[in-house]
Design a protein around this motif. Structure first.
Motif, PDB file in Angstrom:
ATOM      1  N   UNK A   1       0.843  -1.202   0.000  1.00  0.00           N
ATOM      2  CA  UNK A   1       0.000   0.000   0.000  1.00  0.00           C
ATOM      3  C   UNK A   1       0.872   1.244   0.000  1.00  0.00           C
ATOM      4  N   UNK A   2       0.380   2.281  -0.682  1.00  0.00           N
ATOM      5  CA  UNK A   2       1.062   3.576  -0.719  1.00  0.00           C
ATOM      6  C   UNK A   2       0.653   4.406   0.487  1.00  0.00           C
ATOM      7  N   UNK A   3       1.538   5.270   0.953  1.00  0.00           N
ATOM      8  CA  UNK A   3       1.155   6.220   1.985  1.00  0.00           C
ATOM      9  C   UNK A   3       0.363   7.362   1.350  1.00  0.00           C
ATOM     10  N   UNK A   4      -0.189   8.244   2.173  1.00  0.00           N
ATOM     11  CA  UNK A   4      -1.056   9.317   1.671  1.00  0.00           C
ATOM     12  C   UNK A   4      -0.324  10.252   0.715  1.00  0.00           C
ATOM     13  N   UNK A   5       0.977  10.411   0.920  1.00  0.00           N
ATOM     14  CA  UNK A   5       1.753  11.321   0.055  1.00  0.00           C
ATOM     15  C   UNK A   5       2.166  10.672  -1.252  1.00  0.00           C
ATOM     16  N   UNK A   6       1.957   9.360  -1.397  1.00  0.00           N
ATOM     17  CA  UNK A   6       2.338   8.668  -2.623  1.00  0.00           C
ATOM     18  C   UNK A   6       3.833   8.561  -2.809  1.00  0.00           C
ATOM     19  N   UNK A   7       4.587   8.527  -1.704  1.00  0.00           N
ATOM     20  CA  UNK A   7       6.051   8.486  -1.802  1.00  0.00           C
ATOM     21  C   UNK A   7       6.651   7.192  -1.259  1.00  0.00           C
TER      22      UNK A   7
END
Length: 270
Positions: free
Chosen positions: A101-107
């Protein structure tokens, strides 16, 4: 014409100015309410702007062995495959798969293994950075060992179907009792597959500098066919080829830049 009293004119002007100013303030307020952070489009980030799908490899430090050869495949469907080879410890190999899964910042991505363990990585340009348990980059003398480099890719070669047309300099024409010989290279998973005119085959590959290619051991089905010699030659070429060329819809697998060992034609080329 009747003249207005100066005080009355001033009152009218002030009312008009106040009305315009109020309308302007309301209009700007409405705009700001519409552009709240939740409604603003996301800026470019690793998830949206990088070609992150693919195979990443590296050698990371190990607490109770020499080093860990690490291979991670990130797939577009949100799943991963991870292979860990513990060097100097009976060469143990651990393989697992799961979701990421990606974090909220997409980093950053978090890999959740089958055994419940999780590991975070920062996604950069053709690189994964192994992070600590708090999600921070590892610093110090060993920092460069906590990075996995993405395998090179080649849009000319990968995600296409290549049909066999020549073996060892001899034109190949499929016989009635043969299957179509072909090979395909999957960019996302770093795997090759196809048919050697008799059996299906599959394995891992890696692209190298200067149009080099490295085929891993190939597995195959075990069906018997009238012409097993063509199959044998086909599979031998996959063991010995170390580079390739793609020119005008023709793929050549070569050994040391000499005469092509095999040639393939691109299907449905435009």
């Amino acid at each position: 014409m009747r003249k207005l009293h100066p005080i009355l004119v001033l009152a009218v002007l002030m009312t008009t100015v106040f009305s315009c100013t109020s309308n302007k303030e309301i209009h700007e307020t409405d705009i700001m309410e519409e552009l709240t952070p939740s409604n603003l489009p996301l800026a470019d980030n690793s998830m949206s702007s990088l070609d992150w799908k693919g195979v990443y490899k590296g050698v990371t430090p190990c607490a109770d062995c020499e080093e860990i050869e690490t291979t991670i495949t990130l797939k577009s469907d949100g799943t991963f495959k991870r292979t860990l080879k513990y060097l100097g410890k009976d060469e143990n190999i651990f393989v697992d798969e799961g979701d990421f899964k990606w974090n909220d910042e997409g980093s950053k991505v978090t890999l959740s293994g089958e055994d419940g363990t999780v590991q975070m990585y920062q996604v950069g340009e053709n690189v994964l950075f192994h992070l600590d348990q708090d999600g921070n980059r590892i610093t110090g003398d060993l920092a460069n060992m906590y990075r996995l480099e993405k395998n090179p890719t080649d849009f000319r070669l990968e995600d296409k179907k290549w049909v066999l047309i020549e073996l060892n300099g001899n034109p190949f024409e499929k016989k009635d009792d043969q299957k179509e010989g072909f090979i395909m290279f999957n960019m996302e998973t770093g795997t090759f597959s196809g048919n050697n005119t008799c059996n299906n085959f599959f394995g891992q590959y890696e692209l190298l500098e200067g149009d080099g290619i490295k085929f891993g051991p190939a597995g195959s089905t075990l069906m018997a066919c009238p012409d097993m010699e063509t199959e044998k030659t086909f599979m031998e070429i996959l063991k010995t080829a170390d580079n390739y060329t793609v020119v005008d819809g023709i793929l050549s697998l070569n050994r040391a830049k000499t005469v092509p060992l095999a040639k393939f034609e691109l299907v449905n080329k435009n």
